[in-house]
Design an enzyme around this catalytic site. Structure first.
Site, PDB file in Angstrom:
ATOM      1  N   LYS A  11      76.935  73.560  -5.787  1.00  0.00           N
ATOM      2  CA  LYS A  11      76.548  74.577  -4.802  1.00  0.00           C
ATOM      3  C   LYS A  11      75.104  75.033  -5.067  1.00  0.00           C
ATOM      4  O   LYS A  11      74.286  74.233  -5.508  1.00  0.00           O
ATOM      5  CB  LYS A  11      77.535  75.748  -4.826  1.00  0.00           C
ATOM      6  CG  LYS A  11      78.999  75.282  -4.788  1.00  0.00           C
ATOM      7  CD  LYS A  11      79.946  76.389  -4.544  1.00  0.00           C
ATOM      8  CE  LYS A  11      81.367  75.865  -4.676  1.00  0.00           C
ATOM      9  NZ  LYS A  11      82.355  76.779  -4.145  1.00  0.00           N
ATOM     10  N   HIS A  95      81.893  71.288   4.244  1.00  0.00           N
ATOM     11  CA  HIS A  95      82.423  72.227   3.245  1.00  0.00           C
ATOM     12  C   HIS A  95      82.672  73.573   3.925  1.00  0.00           C
ATOM     13  O   HIS A  95      81.914  73.985   4.806  1.00  0.00           O
ATOM     14  CB  HIS A  95      81.428  72.369   2.091  1.00  0.00           C
ATOM     15  CG  HIS A  95      82.000  73.109   0.919  1.00  0.00           C
ATOM     16  ND1 HIS A  95      82.126  74.477   0.890  1.00  0.00           N
ATOM     17  CD2 HIS A  95      82.510  72.658  -0.258  1.00  0.00           C
ATOM     18  CE1 HIS A  95      82.688  74.846  -0.254  1.00  0.00           C
ATOM     19  NE2 HIS A  95      82.932  73.754  -0.974  1.00  0.00           N
ATOM     20  N   GLU A  97      82.100  76.471   3.050  1.00  0.00           N
ATOM     21  CA  GLU A  97      80.974  77.420   2.987  1.00  0.00           C
ATOM     22  C   GLU A  97      79.927  77.091   4.052  1.00  0.00           C
ATOM     23  O   GLU A  97      79.266  77.984   4.574  1.00  0.00           O
ATOM     24  CB  GLU A  97      80.382  77.427   1.561  1.00  0.00           C
ATOM     25  CG  GLU A  97      81.341  78.110   0.593  1.00  0.00           C
ATOM     26  CD  GLU A  97      81.223  77.660  -0.847  1.00  0.00           C
ATOM     27  OE1 GLU A  97      80.222  77.027  -1.224  1.00  0.00           O
ATOM     28  OE2 GLU A  97      82.177  77.951  -1.609  1.00  0.00           O
ATOM     29  N   GLU A 165      90.599  71.014   0.876  1.00  0.00           N
ATOM     30  CA  GLU A 165      90.232  72.208   0.129  1.00  0.00           C
ATOM     31  C   GLU A 165      90.726  73.450   0.869  1.00  0.00           C
ATOM     32  O   GLU A 165      90.060  73.904   1.825  1.00  0.00           O
ATOM     33  CB  GLU A 165      88.708  72.308  -0.015  1.00  0.00           C
ATOM     34  CG  GLU A 165      88.063  71.162  -0.753  1.00  0.00           C
ATOM     35  CD  GLU A 165      86.765  71.591  -1.420  1.00  0.00           C
ATOM     36  OE1 GLU A 165      86.695  71.494  -2.634  1.00  0.00           O
ATOM     37  OE2 GLU A 165      85.854  72.042  -0.707  1.00  0.00           O
ATOM     38  N   GLY A 171      87.056  78.916  -5.471  1.00  0.00           N
ATOM     39  CA  GLY A 171      86.380  79.948  -6.262  1.00  0.00           C
ATOM     40  C   GLY A 171      87.221  81.175  -6.549  1.00  0.00           C
ATOM     41  O   GLY A 171      86.701  82.192  -7.002  1.00  0.00           O
ATOM     42  N   SER A 210      89.598  75.545  -7.115  1.00  0.00           N
ATOM     43  CA  SER A 210      89.955  76.092  -8.438  1.00  0.00           C
ATOM     44  C   SER A 210      90.562  75.073  -9.383  1.00  0.00           C
ATOM     45  O   SER A 210      91.449  75.403 -10.169  1.00  0.00           O
ATOM     46  CB  SER A 210      90.878  77.308  -8.272  1.00  0.00           C
ATOM     47  OG  SER A 210      90.200  78.351  -7.591  1.00  0.00           O
TER      48      SER A 210
HETATM   49  C1  PEP Z   1      84.330  73.748  -3.916  1.00  0.00           C
HETATM   50  O1  PEP Z   1      83.461  74.551  -3.639  1.00  0.00           O
HETATM   51  O2  PEP Z   1      84.345  72.657  -3.329  1.00  0.00           O
HETATM   52  C2  PEP Z   1      85.321  74.103  -4.924  1.00  0.00           C
HETATM   53  C3  PEP Z   1      86.403  73.383  -4.999  1.00  0.00           C
HETATM   54  O3  PEP Z   1      85.042  75.193  -5.720  1.00  0.00           O
HETATM   55  P1  PEP Z   1      85.911  75.731  -6.972  1.00  0.00           P
HETATM   56  O4  PEP Z   1      86.330  74.550  -7.794  1.00  0.00           O
HETATM   57  O5  PEP Z   1      84.975  76.638  -7.710  1.00  0.00           O
HETATM   58  O6  PEP Z   1      87.093  76.436  -6.406  1.00  0.00           O
END
Ligand code: PEP
Length: 249
Positions: A11, A95, A97, A165, A171, A210
């Site tokens: 990121k 993603h 985000e 995801e 996160g 996570s």
């Molecule tokens: C991500 O941003 O793709 C992600 C999986 O983040 P995290 O592992 O920190 O949850």
């Protein structure tokens, strides 16, 4: 036999001093710490070229996003061709985000997947439901339409990776149950096979959200989970290697 992929999304983290983590991952991979897993790091674009040097050819590199156009008047944007020129072989697209912070729709993501293919990059196409959508029982519907609308014609196991995801797991330290992961990955697999034919049985479907050393073994053992997209835990080489160490024979 599908070769697993463990991908680290840094990121908007990392300065030049962080290149030591890339070097440490490369050394771990070279020493056999990650078995036959393919390893890839997605640093900020500012570090991409230097990271290709530190990766010593044993860790793949990728961008975290790309523009749909190849070049032109798009201040601040980075094209897929520019990423490829620096040594990237992957790019993360869609993603959550990017979808939330930059208004990226499935249509925009679809155009970016085509751009990645045009430049010879393999997109890691991210899909996943929000907490509200999960609470509303819409997970499978949301994942289904994101996949349908974000993925252009022409996908195959050779040019595509999917990452499931759940947005609420990114996160937060929260993860779905292994049963929930198995259900969603099975549905993604089936819809890929329905659309693309039996060859889609070899498309890698990563789990992301996570993933850390303490839960990697159980999450990566779920059927149809062919690796992980790791955020926070990929910033530390020891943790990232430990996650991929699940694949060490
Ligand atoms: C991500 O941003 O793709 C992600 C999986 O983040 P995290 O592992 O920190 O949850």
């Amino acid at each position: 036999m599908i070769r697993p992929l463990v991908a680290g999304n840094w990121k908007m983290n990392g300065l030049k001093a962080s290149l030591g983590e890339v070097l440490a991952v490369a050394e771990g991979v070279a020493s056999g710490a990650t078995g036959d897993a393919e390893m890839a790091i997605f640093p900020p674009a500012t570090l991409l070229y230097a990271a290709t040097v530190a990766a010593k050819g044993v860790v793949a590199l990728g961008g975290q996003d790309c523009a749909a156009d190849a070049d032109g008047a798009h201040t601040g944007d980075i094209s897929a061709e520019m990423l490829a020129d620096l040594g990237a072989s992957f790019v993360i697209l869609g993603h959550s985000e990017r979808r939330a912070d930059h208004g990226e729709t499935n249509e925009i993501v679809n155009a970016k997947v085509k751009a990645a293919w045009r430049a010879g990059l393999t997109p890691i196409l991210c899909i996943g439901e929000t907490q509200e959508e999960r609470d509303g029982g819409q997970t499978l519907d949301v994942v289904g339409w994101q996949l349908r609308d974000s993925l252009p014609e022409g996908a195959s196991a050779a040019n595509l990776v999917i990452a499931y995801e759940p947005v609420w797991a990114i996160g937060t330290g929260l993860t779905p149950t292994v049963e929930d992961v198995a259900e969603v990955h099975a549905v993604i697999r089936q819809s890929l096979v329905d659309r693309l034919g039996e060859g889609a049985a070899a498309i890698r479907i990563l789990y992301g959200g996570s993933v850390k050393p303490s839960n990697a073994a159980e999450l990566l053992a779920v059927p149809n989970v062919n690796g992980a997209l790791v955020g926070g835990a990929s910033l530390n080489a020891v943790d990232f290697l430990s996650i991929a160490g699940v694949y060490k024979a």
